[in-house]
Design a protein around this motif. Sequence first.
Motif, PDB file in Angstrom:
ATOM      1  N   PRO A   1       0.797  -1.235   0.000  1.00 55.99           N
ATOM      2  CA  PRO A   1       0.000   0.000   0.000  1.00 55.99           C
ATOM      3  C   PRO A   1       0.824   1.277   0.000  1.00 55.99           C
ATOM      4  CG  PRO A   1      -0.968  -1.589   1.498  1.00 55.99           C
ATOM      5  CD  PRO A   1       0.333  -2.177   1.044  1.00 55.99           C
ATOM      6  N   ILE A   2       2.115   1.220   0.398  1.00 55.16           N
ATOM      7  CA  ILE A   2       2.926   2.440   0.395  1.00 55.16           C
ATOM      8  C   ILE A   2       3.945   2.456  -0.731  1.00 55.16           C
ATOM      9  CG2 ILE A   2       2.620   2.781   2.861  1.00 55.16           C
ATOM     10  CD1 ILE A   2       5.475   1.808   3.278  1.00 55.16           C
ATOM     11  N   GLY A   3       3.930   1.458  -1.603  1.00 55.57           N
ATOM     12  CA  GLY A   3       4.849   1.451  -2.731  1.00 55.57           C
ATOM     13  C   GLY A   3       5.558   0.116  -2.900  1.00 55.57           C
ATOM     14  N   PRO A   4       6.484   0.033  -3.859  1.00 53.72           N
ATOM     15  CA  PRO A   4       7.177  -1.222  -4.138  1.00 53.72           C
ATOM     16  C   PRO A   4       8.077  -1.656  -2.983  1.00 53.72           C
ATOM     17  CG  PRO A   4       7.442   0.328  -5.947  1.00 53.72           C
ATOM     18  CD  PRO A   4       6.865   1.088  -4.807  1.00 53.72           C
ATOM     19  N   PHE A   5       8.257  -2.960  -2.880  1.00 51.42           N
ATOM     20  CA  PHE A   5       9.091  -3.554  -1.837  1.00 51.42           C
ATOM     21  C   PHE A   5      10.071  -4.531  -2.494  1.00 51.42           C
ATOM     22  CE2 PHE A   5       9.543  -7.664   0.316  1.00 51.42           C
ATOM     23  CZ  PHE A   5      10.293  -7.310   1.430  1.00 51.42           C
ATOM     24  N   TYR A   6      11.340  -4.443  -2.076  1.00 52.79           N
ATOM     25  CA  TYR A   6      12.363  -5.385  -2.531  1.00 52.79           C
ATOM     26  C   TYR A   6      13.192  -5.844  -1.333  1.00 52.79           C
ATOM     27  CZ  TYR A   6      11.602  -3.801  -7.341  1.00 52.79           C
ATOM     28  OH  TYR A   6      11.047  -3.500  -8.561  1.00 52.79           O
ATOM     29  N   LEU A   7      13.502  -7.122  -1.302  1.00 45.15           N
ATOM     30  CA  LEU A   7      14.411  -7.690  -0.319  1.00 45.15           C
ATOM     31  C   LEU A   7      15.249  -8.722  -1.049  1.00 45.15           C
ATOM     32  CD1 LEU A   7      15.389  -8.086   2.622  1.00 45.15           C
ATOM     33  CD2 LEU A   7      13.613  -9.843   2.846  1.00 45.15           C
ATOM     34  N   GLY A   8      16.588  -8.517  -1.079  1.00 52.56           N
ATOM     35  CA  GLY A   8      17.377  -9.438  -1.880  1.00 52.56           C
ATOM     36  C   GLY A   8      18.858  -9.416  -1.558  1.00 52.56           C
ATOM     37  N   TYR A   9      19.576 -10.201  -2.341  1.00 51.08           N
ATOM     38  CA  TYR A   9      21.027 -10.365  -2.188  1.00 51.08           C
ATOM     39  C   TYR A   9      21.668 -10.250  -3.567  1.00 51.08           C
ATOM     40  CZ  TYR A   9      25.516 -12.806  -1.644  1.00 51.08           C
ATOM     41  OH  TYR A   9      26.842 -13.150  -1.666  1.00 51.08           O
ATOM     42  N   GLY A  10      22.739  -9.433  -3.643  1.00 44.40           N
ATOM     43  CA  GLY A  10      23.475  -9.292  -4.893  1.00 44.40           C
ATOM     44  C   GLY A  10      24.960  -9.533  -4.694  1.00 44.40           C
ATOM     45  N   ARG A  11      25.596 -10.086  -5.735  1.00 46.87           N
ATOM     46  CA  ARG A  11      27.031 -10.359  -5.652  1.00 46.87           C
ATOM     47  C   ARG A  11      27.683 -10.106  -7.007  1.00 46.87           C
ATOM     48  NH1 ARG A  11      30.132 -12.836  -1.899  1.00 46.87           N
ATOM     49  NH2 ARG A  11      32.173 -13.568  -2.574  1.00 46.87           N
ATOM     50  N   ALA A  12      28.887  -9.540  -6.970  1.00 43.14           N
ATOM     51  CA  ALA A  12      29.665  -9.271  -8.179  1.00 43.14           C
ATOM     52  C   ALA A  12      30.824 -10.255  -8.270  1.00 43.14           C
ATOM     53  CB  ALA A  12      30.193  -7.845  -8.158  1.00 43.14           C
ATOM     54  N   SER A  13      31.293 -10.488  -9.481  1.00 40.62           N
ATOM     55  CA  SER A  13      32.383 -11.443  -9.678  1.00 40.62           C
ATOM     56  C   SER A  13      33.685 -10.966  -9.043  1.00 40.62           C
ATOM     57  CB  SER A  13      32.599 -11.702 -11.174  1.00 40.62           C
ATOM     58  OG  SER A  13      32.964 -10.503 -11.838  1.00 40.62           O
ATOM     59  N   GLU A  14      33.854  -9.645  -8.872  1.00 38.11           N
ATOM     60  CA  GLU A  14      35.103  -9.156  -8.267  1.00 38.11           C
ATOM     61  C   GLU A  14      35.066  -9.228  -6.740  1.00 38.11           C
ATOM     62  OE1 GLU A  14      35.254  -6.174  -6.484  1.00 38.11           O
ATOM     63  OE2 GLU A  14      33.191  -5.580  -6.815  1.00 38.11           O
ATOM     64  N   GLY A  15      33.935  -9.723  -6.177  1.00 34.86           N
ATOM     65  CA  GLY A  15      33.885  -9.975  -4.741  1.00 34.86           C
ATOM     66  C   GLY A  15      32.924  -9.118  -3.961  1.00 34.86           C
ATOM     67  N   SER A  16      32.492  -8.000  -4.503  1.00 36.67           N
ATOM     68  CA  SER A  16      31.543  -7.156  -3.780  1.00 36.67           C
ATOM     69  C   SER A  16      30.209  -7.884  -3.621  1.00 36.67           C
ATOM     70  CB  SER A  16      31.318  -5.841  -4.536  1.00 36.67           C
ATOM     71  OG  SER A  16      32.478  -5.053  -4.525  1.00 36.67           O
ATOM     72  N   TRP A  17      29.550  -7.661  -2.486  1.00 36.87           N
ATOM     73  CA  TRP A  17      28.228  -8.249  -2.265  1.00 36.87           C
ATOM     74  C   TRP A  17      27.405  -7.310  -1.397  1.00 36.87           C
ATOM     75  CZ3 TRP A  17      26.525  -9.213   2.692  1.00 36.87           C
ATOM     76  CH2 TRP A  17      27.506  -9.198   3.697  1.00 36.87           C
ATOM     77  N   ASN A  18      26.107  -7.532  -1.399  1.00 34.41           N
ATOM     78  CA  ASN A  18      25.237  -6.658  -0.624  1.00 34.41           C
ATOM     79  C   ASN A  18      23.905  -7.354  -0.365  1.00 34.41           C
ATOM     80  OD1 ASN A  18      24.529  -4.376   0.770  1.00 34.41           O
ATOM     81  ND2 ASN A  18      24.049  -3.147  -1.039  1.00 34.41           N
ATOM     82  N   LEU A  19      23.370  -7.130   0.827  1.00 36.06           N
ATOM     83  CA  LEU A  19      21.981  -7.439   1.141  1.00 36.06           C
ATOM     84  C   LEU A  19      21.216  -6.128   1.089  1.00 36.06           C
ATOM     85  CD1 LEU A  19      22.421  -9.806   4.213  1.00 36.06           C
ATOM     86  CD2 LEU A  19      21.576 -10.468   1.960  1.00 36.06           C
ATOM     87  N   PHE A  20      20.066  -6.108   0.452  1.00 30.83           N
ATOM     88  CA  PHE A  20      19.364  -4.836   0.300  1.00 30.83           C
ATOM     89  C   PHE A  20      17.886  -4.972   0.645  1.00 30.83           C
ATOM     90  CE2 PHE A  20      19.559  -6.863  -3.893  1.00 30.83           C
ATOM     91  CZ  PHE A  20      18.222  -6.884  -4.278  1.00 30.83           C
ATOM     92  N   PHE A  21      17.350  -3.871   1.138  1.00 24.47           N
ATOM     93  CA  PHE A  21      15.933  -3.749   1.466  1.00 24.47           C
ATOM     94  C   PHE A  21      15.493  -2.360   1.062  1.00 24.47           C
ATOM     95  CE2 PHE A  21      13.066  -1.655   4.487  1.00 24.47           C
ATOM     96  CZ  PHE A  21      11.926  -2.418   4.345  1.00 24.47           C
ATOM     97  N   THR A  22      14.354  -2.266   0.396  1.00 19.53           N
ATOM     98  CA  THR A  22      13.815  -0.966   0.027  1.00 19.53           C
ATOM     99  C   THR A  22      12.303  -1.070  -0.092  1.00 19.53           C
ATOM    100  OG1 THR A  22      13.836   0.800  -1.636  1.00 19.53           O
ATOM    101  CG2 THR A  22      14.210  -1.431  -2.425  1.00 19.53           C
ATOM    102  N   ILE A  23      11.613  -0.020   0.337  1.00 15.77           N
ATOM    103  CA  ILE A  23      10.155   0.014   0.256  1.00 15.77           C
ATOM    104  C   ILE A  23       9.708   1.463   0.141  1.00 15.77           C
ATOM    105  CG2 ILE A  23       9.851   0.082   2.765  1.00 15.77           C
ATOM    106  CD1 ILE A  23       7.310  -1.604   2.391  1.00 15.77           C
TER     107      ILE A  23
END
Length: 758
Positions: free
Chosen positions: A728-750
Motif C-alpha cells: 500500500p505504500i509502494g514497491p518492496f524489494y528484499l534481496g542479495y546481490g554479488r559481483a564477480s570481483e567480490g563485492s556483495w550486498n543485502l538490500f531492502f527498500t520500500i
Amino acid sequence: MFRKLLLAVATTLSLSGTALGQPNTSAGRDDIASRKNIEPTRAASIAETARPRIGLVLGGGGARGAAHVGVLEVLEELRVPIDCVAGTSMGGLVAGAFAAGLSPALMRKRLADADWRDMFNDLPPFEQINPRRKEILRGFVPGSETGIKDGGLSYQTGVVDGQKIKLFINRLVGSSRGERFIQDLPLPLSIIATDIGNGDRVVFREGSLTTAMRATMSVPGLLSPVSVDGRKLVDGGLVDNVPIGEARDRCKADIVIAINVGSPMLDADSVGSLLTVTAQMVNILTEQNVTRSLASLKPTDIYIKPDLGTITAGDFDRNSEAADVGRAAAEKVRDKLASLGTTPERYAAWRETVQAGERPRQVVDSIEIAGLKDVNPAAVERHLRIKPGDTLRAAELDKDLNQTYGDGYYQSVDYQLLRERERNILRLTPVEKPWGPNYLRFGINLEADAKDSASYLIRLGYQRTLMNAYGGEFLALLDIGNEYGALVNYYQPLDPAQRFFVETTASYRNAKSDIYQNNERVAQYDSGNTKVGAWLGSNFGAVGRARLGWLEQQRDFDLSIGNPLLPTGKVRYGSANALLEVDQTNRLYFPTDGWAVRADYSYALDEGFSRLDAAALGVYSIGRTVLNARVTYQGSPVGKLPFYDAGKIGGPLRLSAYAPNEIAGDDITYAGIRAEQIIGQFPLGLRGDLRVGAALEAAYVGRFYTQTQLAKEDFLNSGSIYFASETPIGPFYLGYGRASEGSWNLFFTIGIGAGPYR
C-alpha cells in the motif's frame, strides 16, 4: 487510510453483506424512484392462474453468490416459472441479470470471463493514463489522496470507487443497447440497499437497473457508496441479506425459494487478529438479520444453503466452482422444485417473455456530457472515439470512459443510452470527486543494506487541480529525511484537450553523497542543488510527452565527514533542456507487459558540457513468469560531467552488489535482464502481486570518480536474487546481490521511488 484498508480486507473475507446496528424492516423501508407498487402481471400472466405464485430470493455473499447461477440452471431444467425475484449484494447482481433476461448459461459464462481482479482496480492500464497523472501517481502513495474542503479534510469514500465494476454491470445487462429500467423489465424485481446515513432499508422497485445493482454491492469501506436521490447507498446485506419478506410483498408469493450463500461464522480459535475479529463482527451482525428473515419461512417454502466450503466471499476466480456447488445444493431438493414445474409449452411461453433475445446495437444520434462543475467538457470529449451517427460498441466506449477516469478528476465516469423523441441520446455522467479538487498527498521511502547505507524519506504534497477551464495545476511538496528539499510546480495546458502545455518549476534538494574507495565508505559530502526552470511541451495523448526549455541551477558540494577526495565549492549555470518520455507499461509498479523510453538532455553552453540521461525498458510475460530488460546511459556527449553532477550507479537492481550510488563517474552504460515468478496475489481491492526474481546486470563506466580501483575491470557485473511486491505504500524489494570481483550486498527498500522504475 490504513484502517480503511484493513477493514476492506476483512470485509472482502466475508462480503456477505454487513450490518450496523438493528435493521429497519418496516418504518425504515423505502421504494426508490416512485415509492409505489408495480403489479407483477407481465410474466405471471403467461402461466396458468391455478399454480402457486413463486418468489425467488437470492442472498448476499460476495463471490459465493455465483452459487445462485447453479440453482437457476436446475430451475430452468425443471421448468419452474418465477413470478418475482429479490436479491441483495451479489444476489442482487444475479437477480438483476436474471430479470434482465440473461439465461443461467450466459450468466455463468459472463461471470467466468470477467477479470475480477482487474475490476477491483479502478485505474485503467497504466499506458492509458496521461503523462502528468503518471508523474503524480509515482511521486506519492496512490491511496493517500486526501481532499481539502472548506478548511477541513475530506476523505475518499472507499478503497475502490467501483468504476470498472459499474461498466461491467452495464455490459452484463446490455445498457449499451438502451438503458434498462426496473419498472420496464418483464419480471418483477426488487434489489435491496442500505442508506448509510440513517440505516434505512432501501428497496429498488423502479429506476435504473444498473444503479441498483451497483448500490447493493457497495461493501462499506471497500466500495464507494452510490448516491441516489440525495442518499448514499451501500450493501443491502447490512439490513436484509436474504430478503424473503420483500419477495412475498413483491408478487404476493405463495411459495418462496430462498438461497442463502452467506459466509459462515469463524470458530473461536480462528478469531485472534484484528482482521479476523473484524470479519467475525461483520458475520455476527449480518447473521442477525438473516436469522430473522429465515424465521419467516413457511413449511411450503424451499430453503437452499449451498455447502460452499472454503470458497470465500473474495474468491471470484472460483465462480464456476461456486456455481457447481449451487447446482448440487438444488439437486438435493430436486423433488420439491420439480413439483413447481409447469408444462413445456407454458414454460416456453414464460421463458420467451422473460428471456428476450439480445437487442440490436444502437446508432447514437447525439452525445451529452452531464453534471460537470469544474472540469471542462472538452477534457472528457478528448477521450471519446464515438461520434454522432456511429453505432455504439460497449467495449470501445468502456475503454474511453476508463481512460477518462484515469485523468484523476472523477469518482466515476458512467453513461446512459436514452431514447427520447425517436432519437438515441448517449448521456455521459462523469461525477467529479466530492473530496476534490484540492488535495494533500503523502509518500514514504525506506532503504537499508549490509554496507551501512540507510536512508529514509517522508514526503508531504499539496496539489491544486482544475484551476481554470484548461485544467491548470499547482503542486508543492516537502521532503524530509536523509535527503531533504522542497518543490513548487505550475502546469498549465494551453488548450482544452491538453495537447500542449507550459510548465515552471522551482526546487531545492540537499542530499548526502557517500564516497567509496576500495569498497569502503571514506567520506560523505553535502550536495545541494537549486533549480529554476520553464518549459513548453506537448502531450502525445496517453503515450508520452516532450518538452523544451531552460534550466538555471546552483550546485553546492561540501565535505561533511571523511577524506577530502573530491573538490568542493559552488557553481551556478544555465542550460537548455529537452525531455522525451514515452511509457507504455501496463502497471504503475511491477508491469507485466509493455515498454518505456526516456531521454533527458541538458547543454550548459558556458560550462562546456552536456548531460544525457537515457533509459529503455521492455517487459513481457509468459504465464506467471515476467521477463524484462533495461538499458540506461548517464554521460556527457559534449565535454566532461563535473564531479558535482556526476552519473551514479549502484543499489537494488542498479548493480545490486553495490550500495546505492556507490560508483560515480561519467559515460556510464548499464544493462540488466530479470526473470520474476508471480507466486501470490493480494486480496481484491489491493494492487499488485508477490514475486521472486533473479537478475543479471552489467555496467561500463568510461570515467570513474569514486571506486577508482574498479577501473581495471572492463565491465562491472552483478547477479541477484530477491523478493518483490507492491504494498500500500509502494514497491518492496528484499534481496542479495554479488559481483564477480567480490563485492556483495543485502538490500531492502520500500516506498515511493523504490526499485528500478524510478
